[in-house]
Scaffold this motif. Structure first.
Motif, short mmCIF file in Angstrom:
data_model
loop_
_atom_site.label_atom_id
_atom_site.label_comp_id
_atom_site.label_asym_id
_atom_site.label_seq_id
_atom_site.Cartn_x
_atom_site.Cartn_y
_atom_site.Cartn_z
N ASN A 47 0.87 -1.17 0.00
CA ASN A 47 0.00 0.00 0.00
C ASN A 47 0.91 1.21 0.00
OD1 ASN A 47 -1.79 2.07 0.43
ND2 ASN A 47 -2.93 1.01 2.04
N ARG A 48 1.03 1.85 -1.15
CA ARG A 48 1.89 3.02 -1.28
C ARG A 48 1.04 4.24 -1.58
NH1 ARG A 48 5.54 -0.58 -4.50
NH2 ARG A 48 7.05 -1.30 -2.96
N ASN A 49 1.00 5.13 -0.63
CA ASN A 49 0.22 6.37 -0.78
C ASN A 49 -1.23 6.08 -1.17
OD1 ASN A 49 2.47 7.94 -0.19
ND2 ASN A 49 3.14 7.95 -2.32
N GLY A 50 -1.80 5.07 -0.58
CA GLY A 50 -3.19 4.74 -0.84
C GLY A 50 -3.43 3.86 -2.05
N ARG A 51 -2.38 3.55 -2.81
CA ARG A 51 -2.52 2.68 -3.98
C ARG A 51 -2.13 1.27 -3.57
NH1 ARG A 51 -0.28 4.52 -9.45
NH2 ARG A 51 -1.76 2.91 -9.99
N VAL A 52 -3.11 0.38 -3.59
CA VAL A 52 -2.89 -1.00 -3.17
C VAL A 52 -2.50 -1.83 -4.39
CG1 VAL A 52 -3.94 -3.00 -2.08
CG2 VAL A 52 -4.54 -0.72 -1.30
N GLY A 53 -1.49 -2.64 -4.22
CA GLY A 53 -1.05 -3.53 -5.30
C GLY A 53 -0.47 -4.79 -4.70
N ALA A 54 -0.14 -5.72 -5.56
CA ALA A 54 0.44 -6.98 -5.08
C ALA A 54 1.31 -7.58 -6.17
CB ALA A 54 -0.66 -7.96 -4.68
N GLN A 55 2.21 -8.43 -5.73
CA GLN A 55 3.02 -9.21 -6.65
C GLN A 55 3.02 -10.64 -6.14
OE1 GLN A 55 6.88 -7.35 -6.98
NE2 GLN A 55 6.25 -6.41 -8.90
N ALA A 56 2.94 -11.56 -7.06
CA ALA A 56 2.97 -12.98 -6.70
C ALA A 56 4.04 -13.68 -7.52
CB ALA A 56 1.60 -13.61 -6.97
N ASP A 57 4.81 -14.50 -6.85
CA ASP A 57 5.81 -15.32 -7.52
C ASP A 57 5.19 -16.70 -7.75
OD1 ASP A 57 7.68 -13.28 -7.36
OD2 ASP A 57 8.44 -13.97 -5.42
N VAL A 58 5.12 -17.09 -9.02
CA VAL A 58 4.53 -18.38 -9.37
C VAL A 58 5.60 -19.22 -10.06
CG1 VAL A 58 2.74 -19.56 -10.71
CG2 VAL A 58 2.26 -17.35 -9.66
N ARG A 59 5.81 -20.43 -9.54
CA ARG A 59 6.74 -21.36 -10.16
C ARG A 59 5.92 -22.31 -11.04
NH1 ARG A 59 9.41 -23.61 -5.89
NH2 ARG A 59 10.88 -21.90 -5.97
N TRP A 60 6.16 -22.21 -12.35
CA TRP A 60 5.45 -23.05 -13.32
C TRP A 60 6.28 -24.32 -13.55
CZ3 TRP A 60 0.69 -21.49 -14.35
CH2 TRP A 60 0.38 -20.13 -14.27
N LEU A 61 5.64 -25.47 -13.51
CA LEU A 61 6.30 -26.73 -13.78
C LEU A 61 6.13 -27.07 -15.26
CD1 LEU A 61 4.95 -28.63 -10.65
CD2 LEU A 61 7.09 -27.37 -10.88
N LEU A 62 7.23 -27.40 -15.91
CA LEU A 62 7.21 -27.66 -17.34
C LEU A 62 7.19 -29.15 -17.61
CD1 LEU A 62 9.82 -24.93 -18.30
CD2 LEU A 62 7.33 -24.76 -18.27
N PRO A 63 6.77 -29.56 -18.81
CA PRO A 63 6.64 -30.99 -19.12
C PRO A 63 7.95 -31.78 -18.97
CG PRO A 63 5.57 -29.67 -20.81
CD PRO A 63 6.29 -28.73 -19.91
#
Length: 148
Positions: free
Chosen positions: A110-126
C-alpha cells in the motif's frame, strides 16, 4: 554531647521476594502482550494476502487446466481491452505448456493509498524443469486482477 545512632528499620526478608514477584509479573505481561500483538499482526497480514493469493490460484489453476476463458476473466480491464478473449485463448493454446504450478509468495503493498500486489509463481514444465514468473496484481472493483 553523646552521639546516638539512628534507628535502622530491621531488614524485611519478604521485600526481595515481593520485588522479584512484581518484576516477574511485569515481564510475563510484556511477553504475553508481544505474543498477542504479533499474532494479531500476522493474521492481519495473512488476511491482506489471502484474496490476492486466491486470485493468483484461480488464474494459475485455470491456465494449467487449459481453461483459458476463466484465466482471461482474472485479467485486469486494461489487459482485456488490449486483447480479446478469443485472441488470448488462441495464443495461450499455442504457447502455454505448463503442467503444474506453485505459488511461492504473495506480497501486498500500500503506497500512498494505492494498493497492489506481486505474486511469484513457479510453473512446472513438461520436461521436469520449472520457471518462476512474477505476476503483478491490482485491485479493480474490489477484486484482485492479474495486470502484468
Amino acid at each position: 554531647m553523646a552521639y546516638e545512632p539512628v534507628m535502622v528499620p530491621p531488614k524485611n526478608p519478604r521485600t526481595r521476594r515481593t520485588v522479584l514477584v512484581v518484576v516477574g509479573v511485569v515481564l510475563s505481561l510484556c511477553c504475553l502482550g508481544g505474543l498477542i500483538g504479533g499474532s494479531v499482526l500476522w493474521n492481519l497480514a495473512r488476511e491482506a494476502r489471502g484474496p490476492a493469493h486466491d486470485s493468483v490460484d484461480t488464474f494459475a489453476g485455470a491456465m494449467v487446466a487449459r481453461d483459458f476463458p476463466t484465466a482471461y476473466g482474472q485479467l485486469c480491464s486494461r489487459m482485456r481491452n488490449q486483447q480479446s478473449q478469443a485472441d488470448f485463448v488462441r495464443q495461450q493454446s499455442e504457447r502455454f505448456t505448463s503442467t503444474g504450478y506453485e505459488i511461492v509468495g504473495v506480497n501486498v503493498t500500500n503506497r500512498n493509498g494505492r494498493v497492489g500486489a506481486q505474486a511469484d509463481v513457479r510453473w512446472l514444465l513438461p520436461d521436469g524443469a520449472s520457471g518462476t514468473q512474477v505476476l503483478t496484481l491490482i485491485k479493480e472493483d474490489g477484486d484482485w486482477r492479474i495486470c502484468e
